[in-house]
Design an enzyme around this catalytic site. Structure first.
Site, PDB file in Angstrom:
ATOM      1  N   HIS A   1      21.662  56.683  11.916  1.00 22.06           N
ATOM      2  CA  HIS A   1      21.765  55.652  12.951  1.00 22.06           C
ATOM      3  C   HIS A   1      22.010  56.324  14.286  1.00 22.06           C
ATOM      4  CE1 HIS A   1      23.227  52.118  15.179  1.00 22.06           C
ATOM      5  NE2 HIS A   1      22.635  51.397  14.270  1.00 22.06           N
TER       6      HIS A   1
ATOM      7  N   ASP B   1      19.875  48.773   7.502  1.00 21.44           N
ATOM      8  CA  ASP B   1      18.475  48.368   7.381  1.00 21.44           C
ATOM      9  C   ASP B   1      17.902  48.708   6.011  1.00 21.44           C
ATOM     10  OD1 ASP B   1      18.196  47.388  10.082  1.00 21.44           O
ATOM     11  OD2 ASP B   1      18.298  49.477  10.721  1.00 21.44           O
TER      12      ASP B   1
END
Length: 439
Positions: free
Chosen positions: A315, A373
């Site tokens: 991330h 995600d």
């Protein structure tokens, strides 16, 4: 430092910049938690220079009391509350109230808020014609961008941004109507009739019935799935000054009405580097295809020259395990168990990839942990949503964050219209010549 002074200049702190033999002092600001910031607001006036920061990764464009992220520690707080605690013990509407008002509601406040939201769930009946104007194969996010922006054409009584009451009415309307509009986009894409909201159901159960019920037979919401989706919405409700939130704030800084601002946020969220990441992660799993090919793709991911990268890992902000991913991982497995779909080939691929990534020294050293995600794509697929609806669901959840951030910006006396500067690298001044005189 208390909350009322958070973000104000620290009297005993300043940064000094020496430029061409001239020193310029810039005040420092301290937040409640997190690093201090240098206030460069008068840098250009004092030095004739301004800062260069592509992507604004080292620049705070506002002060905010809503969300705090510490990427190194893997911390996410909504109004001071850890995301893990809210996801485990709260519900999405409580979190909506928290983000809007600053504190968790008591029983009376929650009941009133829930009633208010439920009474705004329907959309103007004429809006159904907007949907039929789109091609049947239109991406649901394209439909959402258009229809949400069109809300300002129907609700004139809540577009005056200078009226506090109208701002709150617009906020309630956006939170309440977004699931209805998202479900209509879904139903239109699959050729089924629109399902009206039911105010006897809670927020996410109502959304599920609008998406999956049909008029010809009764539909009973699975409470495990409704709770899972509620938790997904909580995890996505806000995430500080990301691209779409910054877009909402920038649009709002011009005085644009709230519906237009949220439509701008939806358009930004549609980008594959932002809200489309979970769809990209699922596309990757489909490319891998079977469990026996996982090792091959892991090897390619480690090869810098392969051009392949694992989607749904790592991330930009979190350099530790994304705290939302831990909750999402648990939710994912709960949904798979409830539906009994662990034997689906694609889900087997995901589980094997997850197992390797959590044990492989390469991923651990580079802190490439599965992010939210990765797990949300698997979970939403199991819930029955097609890939092109993933970002729409993200928008439903993020609406309250956008609205809270927009409302805070409007009420911030320091906020001005957004106007970033640039480093010009084009042609220097040159004189115009008539066409017949040009070489």
């Amino acid at each position: 430092m208390n909350d009322t002074t958070a973000g104000k200049a620290a009297a005993d702190k300043a940064a000094t910049l020496s430029l061409n033999g001239k020193a310029s002092q810039m005040p420092m600001r301290s937040g409640t938690i997190g690093p201090d910031v240098i206030d460069v607001g008068k840098l250009y006036a004092n030095t004739g220079c301004f800062t260069y920061d592509p992507g604004f990764t080292s620049t705070a464009n506002c002060s905010s009391r809503i969300t705090y992220i510490d990427g190194d520690e893997g911390t996410l707080l909504y109004r001071g509350y850890p995301i893990e605690q809210l996801a485990e013990g709260s519900n999405f509407l409580e979190v909506c109230y928290l983000l809007l008002h600053g504190d968790l509601p008591n029983k009376g406040q929650f009941d009133q808020f829930r009633t208010t939201i439920s009474r705004h769930t329907m959309v103007h009946e004429q809006m159904t014609r907007f949907y039929t104007g789109f091609r049947r194969d239109a991406h649901p996010m394209a439909i959402m961008t258009g229809t949400v922006g069109a809300l300002s054409a129907f609700y004139h009584d809540s577009t005056d941004i200078n009226d506090q009451t109208q701002r709150m009415i617009a906020s309630h309307r956006m939170i309440a109507k977004m699931p209805t509009m998202a479900s209509m986009a879904f139903k239109y894409s699959i050729g089924q009739p629109f399902i009206y909201p039911r105010n006897d159901l809670d927020y996410t159960a109502n959304f599920l019935q609008m998406c999956f019920a049909v008029p010809c037979e009764p539909y009973v919401v699975n409470p495990i799935l409704a709770r899972a989706l509620d938790r997904i919405f909580i995890l996505h409700a806000d995430h500080e000054q990301n691209a779409s939130t910054s877009t909402v704030r920038l649009a709002g800084s011009s005085g644009a009405n709230p519906f237009a601002c949220i439509a701008a946020g939806i358009a930004c969220l549609w980008g594959p580097a932002h809200g489309g990441a979970n769809e990209a992660a699922l596309n990757m799993l489909e490319e891998i295809g079977t469990v026996d090919r996982v090792a091959e793709y892991v090897k390619r991911a480690k090869d810098k020259n392969s051009g392949f990268r694992l989607m749904g890992f790592g991330h930009r902000v979190y350099k530790n395990y994304d705290p939302r991913a831990k909750v999402m991982q648990k939710t994912c497995h709960e949904v798979l168990d409830a539906l009994g779909v662990r034997n689906e080939p694609l889900l087997k691929v995901a589980l094997e990839l997850e197992r390797i990534a959590l044990q492989d020294e390469y991923f651990i050293e580079k802190k490439l942990y599965p992010n939210i995600d990765f797990y949300s794509g698997i979970t939403l697929r199991a819930l029955g949503f097609p890939k092109d609806m993933f970002t729409v669901l993200f928008a439903v959840a993020r609406t309250v964050g956008w609205i809270a951030q927009w409302k805070e910006m409007i009420e911030d006396p320091e906020q001005r219209i957004g106007r970033p500067r640039q480093l010009y690298i084009g042609a220097p001044r040159r004189e115009f010549a008539a066409i017949e005189k040009r070489a």
